[in-house]
Design a protein around this motif. Structure first.
Motif, PDB file in Angstrom:
ATOM      1  N   PRO A  42       3.335   3.961   6.217  1.00 28.38           N
ATOM      2  CA  PRO A  42       4.239   5.027   6.831  1.00 28.38           C
ATOM      3  C   PRO A  42       5.721   5.044   6.103  1.00 28.38           C
ATOM      4  O   PRO A  42       6.192   6.070   6.092  1.00 28.38           O
ATOM      5  N   LEU A  43       6.398   4.035   5.722  1.00 27.53           N
ATOM      6  CA  LEU A  43       7.575   4.043   5.189  1.00 27.53           C
ATOM      7  C   LEU A  43       7.775   5.007   3.913  1.00 27.53           C
ATOM      8  O   LEU A  43       8.590   5.338   3.496  1.00 27.53           O
ATOM      9  N   VAL A  44       6.455   4.815   3.149  1.00 28.86           N
ATOM     10  CA  VAL A  44       6.409   5.469   1.814  1.00 28.86           C
ATOM     11  C   VAL A  44       6.385   7.131   2.108  1.00 28.86           C
ATOM     12  O   VAL A  44       7.224   7.771   1.526  1.00 28.86           O
ATOM     13  N   ALA A  45       5.734   7.304   3.241  1.00 25.68           N
ATOM     14  CA  ALA A  45       5.737   8.745   3.854  1.00 25.68           C
ATOM     15  C   ALA A  45       7.167   9.337   4.073  1.00 25.68           C
ATOM     16  O   ALA A  45       7.532  10.204   3.657  1.00 25.68           O
ATOM     17  N   ARG A  46       7.865   8.321   4.647  1.00 27.58           N
ATOM     18  CA  ARG A  46       9.390   8.574   4.974  1.00 27.58           C
ATOM     19  C   ARG A  46      10.007   8.895   3.935  1.00 27.58           C
ATOM     20  O   ARG A  46      10.931   9.958   3.662  1.00 27.58           O
ATOM     21  N   LEU A  47      10.095   8.158   3.081  1.00 32.14           N
ATOM     22  CA  LEU A  47      10.717   8.116   1.765  1.00 32.14           C
ATOM     23  C   LEU A  47      10.373   9.362   0.862  1.00 32.14           C
ATOM     24  O   LEU A  47      11.356   9.951   0.318  1.00 32.14           O
ATOM     25  N   ARG A  48       9.378   9.710   0.998  1.00 31.63           N
ATOM     26  CA  ARG A  48       8.934  10.911   0.347  1.00 31.63           C
ATOM     27  C   ARG A  48       9.377  12.144   0.941  1.00 31.63           C
ATOM     28  O   ARG A  48      10.076  13.151   0.197  1.00 31.63           O
ATOM     29  N   ARG A  49       9.385  12.261   2.230  1.00 35.89           N
ATOM     30  CA  ARG A  49      10.188  13.175   2.943  1.00 35.89           C
ATOM     31  C   ARG A  49      11.797  13.405   2.490  1.00 35.89           C
ATOM     32  O   ARG A  49      12.171  14.643   2.725  1.00 35.89           O
ATOM     33  N   ALA A  70       8.368  -4.642  -2.160  1.00 39.23           N
ATOM     34  CA  ALA A  70       7.428  -3.784  -2.249  1.00 39.23           C
ATOM     35  C   ALA A  70       6.833  -3.939  -3.786  1.00 39.23           C
ATOM     36  O   ALA A  70       7.472  -4.581  -4.508  1.00 39.23           O
ATOM     37  N   SER A  71       5.279  -3.768  -3.740  1.00 37.88           N
ATOM     38  CA  SER A  71       4.883  -3.845  -5.178  1.00 37.88           C
ATOM     39  C   SER A  71       5.396  -2.601  -6.126  1.00 37.88           C
ATOM     40  O   SER A  71       6.026  -1.742  -5.621  1.00 37.88           O
ATOM     41  N   ALA A  72       5.255  -2.887  -7.393  1.00 39.36           N
ATOM     42  CA  ALA A  72       5.622  -1.781  -8.234  1.00 39.36           C
ATOM     43  C   ALA A  72       4.914  -0.604  -8.018  1.00 39.36           C
ATOM     44  O   ALA A  72       5.483   0.700  -8.151  1.00 39.36           O
ATOM     45  N   ARG A  73       3.537  -0.694  -7.485  1.00 42.85           N
ATOM     46  CA  ARG A  73       2.737   0.547  -7.166  1.00 42.85           C
ATOM     47  C   ARG A  73       3.443   1.542  -6.041  1.00 42.85           C
ATOM     48  O   ARG A  73       3.775   2.451  -6.200  1.00 42.85           O
ATOM     49  N   VAL A  74       3.989   0.786  -4.842  1.00 45.06           N
ATOM     50  CA  VAL A  74       4.583   1.341  -3.812  1.00 45.06           C
ATOM     51  C   VAL A  74       5.988   1.878  -4.349  1.00 45.06           C
ATOM     52  O   VAL A  74       6.382   3.258  -3.922  1.00 45.06           O
ATOM     53  N   ALA A  82       6.748   3.159  -7.287  1.00 43.56           N
ATOM     54  CA  ALA A  82       6.072   4.192  -7.894  1.00 43.56           C
ATOM     55  C   ALA A  82       5.855   5.334  -7.036  1.00 43.56           C
ATOM     56  O   ALA A  82       6.407   6.484  -7.188  1.00 43.56           O
ATOM     57  N   ALA A  83       5.336   5.118  -6.072  1.00 43.81           N
ATOM     58  CA  ALA A  83       4.949   6.113  -5.040  1.00 43.81           C
ATOM     59  C   ALA A  83       6.123   6.792  -4.327  1.00 43.81           C
ATOM     60  O   ALA A  83       6.046   8.015  -3.898  1.00 43.81           O
ATOM     61  N   CYS A  84       7.366   6.007  -4.189  1.00 39.18           N
ATOM     62  CA  CYS A  84       8.312   6.794  -3.494  1.00 39.18           C
ATOM     63  C   CYS A  84       9.232   7.143  -4.443  1.00 39.18           C
ATOM     64  O   CYS A  84      10.373   7.927  -4.096  1.00 39.18           O
ATOM     65  N   SER A  85       9.231   7.097  -5.850  1.00 36.07           N
ATOM     66  CA  SER A  85      10.147   7.227  -6.662  1.00 36.07           C
ATOM     67  C   SER A  85      10.209   8.714  -7.078  1.00 36.07           C
ATOM     68  O   SER A  85       8.777   9.482  -7.378  1.00 36.07           O
ATOM     69  N   THR A  86      11.128   9.506  -7.389  1.00 29.78           N
ATOM     70  CA  THR A  86      11.281  10.830  -8.308  1.00 29.78           C
ATOM     71  C   THR A  86      11.514  10.580  -9.585  1.00 29.78           C
ATOM     72  O   THR A  86      11.405  11.762 -10.283  1.00 29.78           O
ATOM     73  N   LEU A  87      11.167   9.408 -10.195  1.00 30.67           N
ATOM     74  CA  LEU A  87      11.508   9.390 -11.528  1.00 30.67           C
ATOM     75  C   LEU A  87      10.245   8.991 -12.366  1.00 30.67           C
ATOM     76  O   LEU A  87       9.284   8.255 -11.772  1.00 30.67           O
ATOM     77  N   GLU A  88      10.122   9.333 -13.593  1.00 31.08           N
ATOM     78  CA  GLU A  88       8.895   9.039 -14.366  1.00 31.08           C
ATOM     79  C   GLU A  88       9.001   7.478 -14.496  1.00 31.08           C
ATOM     80  O   GLU A  88       7.694   7.130 -14.665  1.00 31.08           O
ATOM     81  N   THR A  89       9.968   6.823 -14.458  1.00 29.79           N
ATOM     82  CA  THR A  89       9.785   5.440 -14.664  1.00 29.79           C
ATOM     83  C   THR A  89      10.602   4.715 -13.516  1.00 29.79           C
ATOM     84  O   THR A  89      11.942   4.868 -13.808  1.00 29.79           O
ATOM     85  N   SER A 148       1.050  -1.408  -0.025  1.00 30.58           N
ATOM     86  CA  SER A 148      -0.116   0.170   0.074  1.00 30.58           C
ATOM     87  C   SER A 148       0.929   1.343  -0.012  1.00 30.58           C
ATOM     88  O   SER A 148       1.877   1.300   0.911  1.00 30.58           O
ATOM     89  N   PRO A 149       0.615   2.267  -0.722  1.00 32.61           N
ATOM     90  CA  PRO A 149       1.306   3.505  -0.835  1.00 32.61           C
ATOM     91  C   PRO A 149       1.174   4.270   0.336  1.00 32.61           C
ATOM     92  O   PRO A 149       1.671   5.428   0.550  1.00 32.61           O
ATOM     93  N   ARG A 150      -0.031   3.831   1.194  1.00 34.58           N
ATOM     94  CA  ARG A 150      -0.124   4.627   2.422  1.00 34.58           C
ATOM     95  C   ARG A 150       0.650   4.143   3.636  1.00 34.58           C
ATOM     96  O   ARG A 150       0.285   4.454   4.607  1.00 34.58           O
TER      97      ARG A 150
END
Length: 265
Positions: A9-16, A80-84, A86-93, A5-7
């Motif tokens: 907490p780890l995803v939020a940290r990586l975005r920060r 993690a899934s590809a969706r996760v 993607a949520a963490c990445s700063t790249l288009e691909t 899930s992109p929700r």
């Protein structure tokens, strides 16, 4: 552990960590893709976390080898899934692999004491790709270090890190205040040359005797007046066509390799 899930907490940290304030608060940054993560491992940069897509790893032996090496080193591994990803990445691909690593530290003022010093000084560079390329070129040319004057783009910006192609992990790179750096160079007897398209000295005819600092400023504004006052010479790279100027990273490459060539003559 596996997250889908992109929700999470780890995803939020990586975005920060994609933000400068988040990186500075933690002293950590994210590197993405096989090449950069491999370079970080080769340079023994402390790695806290490796996030990867098992499906992508199953198709890429290099990625599987990275995961195995990180596992053996005791790094926290998270599938993690590809969706996760993607949520963490700063790249288009998204490349399906990223790591959280310690921001490299360097004793810049210790390096300044080297008699063979060749220092690239980036002052006011705002484009992350240009700064990353300057770091990569400095590494390739055998420079001693890169000093990034505060007020320039963050050397740990994701685009900067990608543009270094791993050189950020092999070459000392450090931020410094302009006044402190200029005074440190003066006290150590380091010669200063600045790149300036309005300069009177042809870069090919200059002396590159070390210890030496090559100062590169923003393309629009040029180098800060402090450097002009401190410099032994302002170097001009001739333009033979209709271009008004050279990209600052290209100018850095010409000057650094010229300095290298003079050393080997």
């Amino acid at each position: 552990m596996r997250i889908s899930s992109p929700r999470n907490p780890l995803v939020a940290r990586l975005r920060r960590l994609a933000d400068r304030a988040g990186r500075r608060a933690e002293g950590r940054m994210v590197v993405e893709g096989v090449r950069l993560v491999q370079e970080a491992q080769t340079a023994h940069v402390p790695m806290e976390l490796l996030l990867y897509d098992p499906e992508a790893a199953g198709k890429d032996p290099r990625m599987a080898a990275i995961v195995a090496r990180a596992t053996a080193a005791g790094v926290r591994i998270v599938a993690a899934s590809a969706r996760v990803l993607a949520a963490c990445s700063t790249l288009e691909t998204p490349p399906g692999l990223l790591a959280v690593v310690a921001i490299p530290t360097a004793d810049l003022f210790g390096v300044l004491g080297r008699p063979d010093l060749l220092l690239a000084v980036a002052d006011g560079i705002q484009d992350p790709g240009n700064l990353g390329t300057i770091i990569r070129v400095a590494d390739a040319a055998g420079a001693s270090a890169v000093a990034v004057v505060r007020g320039s783009v963050d050397p740990y910006h994701p685009k900067t890190v990608r543009a270094t192609m791993g050189s950020l992990f092999h070459l000392p790179v450090a931020e410094a205040d302009r006044d402190d750096l200029a005074e440190g160079l003066r006290r150590r007897g380091v010669r200063i040359l600045v790149a300036d398209q309005r300069g009177v000295a042809d870069y090919a005819a200059a002396s590159y005797r070390r210890p030496l600092a090559l100062v590169l400023g923003a393309e629009a504004a040029g180098v800060h007046p402090l450097w002009q006052e401190a410099a032994e010479a302002s170097l001009r790279i001739p333009l033979y066509g209709r271009a008004e100027s050279l990209n600052v990273a290209i100018a850095a490459a010409l000057l650094l390799y010229e300095a290298r060539r003079h050393e080997e003559v």
